[in-house]
Scaffold this motif. Sequence first.
Motif, PDB file in Angstrom:
ATOM      1  N   GLN A   8       0.509  -1.138  -0.812  1.00  0.00           N
ATOM      2  CA  GLN A   8       0.119   0.394   0.466  1.00  0.00           C
ATOM      3  C   GLN A   8       0.951   1.245  -0.247  1.00  0.00           C
ATOM      4  OE1 GLN A   8      -3.545  -0.625  -0.123  1.00  0.00           O
ATOM      5  NE2 GLN A   8      -3.621   1.790  -0.222  1.00  0.00           N
ATOM      6  N   SER A   9       1.705   1.367   0.895  1.00  0.00           N
ATOM      7  CA  SER A   9       2.943   1.997   0.514  1.00  0.00           C
ATOM      8  C   SER A   9       3.773   3.532  -0.522  1.00  0.00           C
ATOM      9  CB  SER A   9       3.583   1.882   1.246  1.00  0.00           C
ATOM     10  OG  SER A   9       4.981   1.370   1.301  1.00  0.00           O
ATOM     11  N   ARG A  51       1.755   2.005  -3.819  1.00  0.00           N
ATOM     12  CA  ARG A  51       0.758   2.445  -4.282  1.00  0.00           C
ATOM     13  C   ARG A  51       1.357   3.569  -4.865  1.00  0.00           C
ATOM     14  NH1 ARG A  51      -4.303  -1.837  -4.139  1.00  0.00           N
ATOM     15  NH2 ARG A  51      -2.807  -3.786  -4.137  1.00  0.00           N
TER      16      ARG A  51
END
Length: 225
Positions: free
Chosen positions: A202-203, A205
Amino acid sequence: MIPAPRPCLLLALLALAGASQAAEVTIYRCTDAQGRLSLRDTPCARGEQQQTRAMALPRDPPPRPASAHDAVAASKPSAAAAPPPRVVVIRPPRPMYECVTPDGERYTSETGEGNPRWVPLWTLMPVVPTRNPLGDRVGARRPPPAQFRPGPPRPLPPDAGFAYPAGTWVRDECHALPQSEVCARLSDRRYELDRRYYSALQSERASIQNEQRGIDARLADDCER
């Protein structure tokens, strides 16, 4: 007291009289038994006092003859009706360069300056072939001793301490790519980012999305023509 005729009524009668083609029009001034005054273009009713007055119809002045200046001005389109000028700015596509490292590795760059690297000066000195002092140059100047010839630096004595060898910064060699190749590589990079996005953390993206937006804008400006 007899009331004066109202101006709006007089204007209406004059407008009605203007529809006639006669040179004059008769206005009837009628006063009834109560003393009320009215103006009309027809005779008064029975029992009313009648006064008539003939009035000349107003005529428009004859049209002014058109001059050459008026004809030219009429032929030109009105400045208010003319649409504003449209300004189109054409920007040349941004170049992309391919650079090569000394090991043969290739990479792309936005500028024609490759990555810098530090090299000793002796690697840039031209190699001068030496000849046999007793050969075809007998009597010529003897070559310099080995310690002054170009070559890799020799190890320093243990008590000499630490020193940096003389050197300079050089950059990798780069050349511009054709525009078709630039668009193809941008499309390949966009496809690679799409594949990485679903398996990325997620970091990561957010950075992938930022790069995708930059590639999409460049493809729209430089490739979709």
